[in-house]
Design a protein around this motif. Structure first.
Motif, mmCIF file in Angstrom:
data_model
loop_
_atom_site.group_PDB
_atom_site.id
_atom_site.type_symbol
_atom_site.label_atom_id
_atom_site.label_comp_id
_atom_site.label_asym_id
_atom_site.label_seq_id
_atom_site.Cartn_x
_atom_site.Cartn_y
_atom_site.Cartn_z
ATOM 1 N N GLU A 63 0.831 -1.202 0.000
ATOM 2 C CA GLU A 63 0.000 0.000 0.000
ATOM 3 C C GLU A 63 0.870 1.257 0.000
ATOM 4 N N LYS A 66 2.155 2.096 -3.447
ATOM 5 C CA LYS A 66 1.162 2.731 -4.319
ATOM 6 C C LYS A 66 0.933 4.192 -3.960
ATOM 7 N N LYS A 67 0.952 4.501 -2.662
ATOM 8 C CA LYS A 67 0.602 5.839 -2.198
ATOM 9 C C LYS A 67 1.799 6.753 -1.976
ATOM 10 N N CYS A 135 8.089 -1.931 -12.815
ATOM 11 C CA CYS A 135 6.677 -1.556 -12.900
ATOM 12 C C CYS A 135 5.878 -2.466 -13.824
ATOM 13 N N SER A 264 8.485 4.403 -7.975
ATOM 14 C CA SER A 264 7.501 5.195 -8.684
ATOM 15 C C SER A 264 8.150 5.829 -9.886
#
Length: 265
Positions: A63, A66-67, A135, A264
């Motif tokens: 999580e 993703k954030k 990714c 990211s």
């Protein structure tokens, strides 16, 4: 018009003075790659710190990944711009106990600038491959985090490109290859162990052009280097099935094999 690429390899026979020049070019390429890699790695660490903050706040790793705040990874152009703004400033970090602060290592002097610009591009390509793999945008085996090139342990090489309409990389004789200079270093010609008559004939007849050249240390002989000019063949119609493919030499960026947490982009 059909373009086919193929690599031609030649063993070089440089003089001791030319060996020092080639070594300087290779050192500049290695230093440029490490500079760009460190610049991109710092942005990657910024993303990691943001994700670790979320994990410390109670989110699980998936999580938090993703954030985590997105950090735009720099490419070749940003790395070059940062280098132009900071070159010559020297080391600005903390020193070991008893160490003295020294000036900058001016690895870019006496070197053709394309020797390190192509290294910036190689670092950017290595990071793109890693991020795309992490990714899920790149198929195949997982690509590891790029690594620094250690002096004495990495492959000593450099790659040069040029304007094919005004070629700086060319054969002056069947056994002489011209290497462009820069940064105060004049251009010079290196002797080849074998004749390049076949490639010269393709160039003279308009069937090929040299697009780049890669020079790398090969074997245990300190003065012998393997040169792989990259040429392009441009026939007006597709070649017959029996025609020889023409030329391509590529330089792959350093990558590690161990996986790393998904970053990211």
């Amino acid at each position: 018009m059909t373009e086919i690429k193929r690599a031609f390899r030649f063993a070089l026979d440089p003089t001791p003075a030319q060996t020092e020049i080639l070594q300087r070019y290779a050192n500049a390429s290695r230093c440029a790659f490490n500079f760009a890699h460190a610049f991109m790695l710092a942005h990657h660490h910024t993303w990691h710190r943001g994700r670790n903050t979320l994990i410390a706040a109670g989110l699980d790793k998936a999580e938090a990944t993703k954030k985590a705040p997105r950090v735009k990874m720099p490419g070749r152009d940003r790395a070059q711009a940062f280098w132009r703004d900071t070159r010559g400033q020297g080391f600005v970090g903390p020193l070991r106990e008893g160490a003295e602060r020294t000036g900058a290592y001016v690895w870019w002097e006496g070197v053709n600038n394309r020797a390190y610009y192509t290294a910036f591009e190689d670092a950017a390509t290595a990071w793109k491959n890693y991020l795309d793999s992490a990714c899920g945008r790149r198929a195949g085996e997982r690509v590891g985090l790029p690594r620094f090139k250690a002096k004495g342990r990495c492959r000593e090489s450099f790659r040069l490109v040029h304007n094919t309409k005004k070629p700086e990389i060319r054969f002056t004789e069947p056994r002489r290859l011209r290497i462009p200079g820069g940064g105060g270093q004049p251009a010079f010609t290196v002797r080849l162990h074998q004749r390049a008559s076949r490639l010269i004939t393709l160039i003279d007849t308009g069937k090929a052009v040299i697009t780049s050249v890669t020079v790398a240390r090969a074997g245990t002989a300190g003065t012998r280097r393997c040169c792989a000019p990259s040429t392009r063949r441009s026939p007006t119609s597709p070649p017959a099935a029996s025609a020889r493919p023409a030329v391509s030499a590529s330089t792959s960026a350093s990558r590690a094999s161990s996986p790393s947490p998904t970053p990211s982009t």
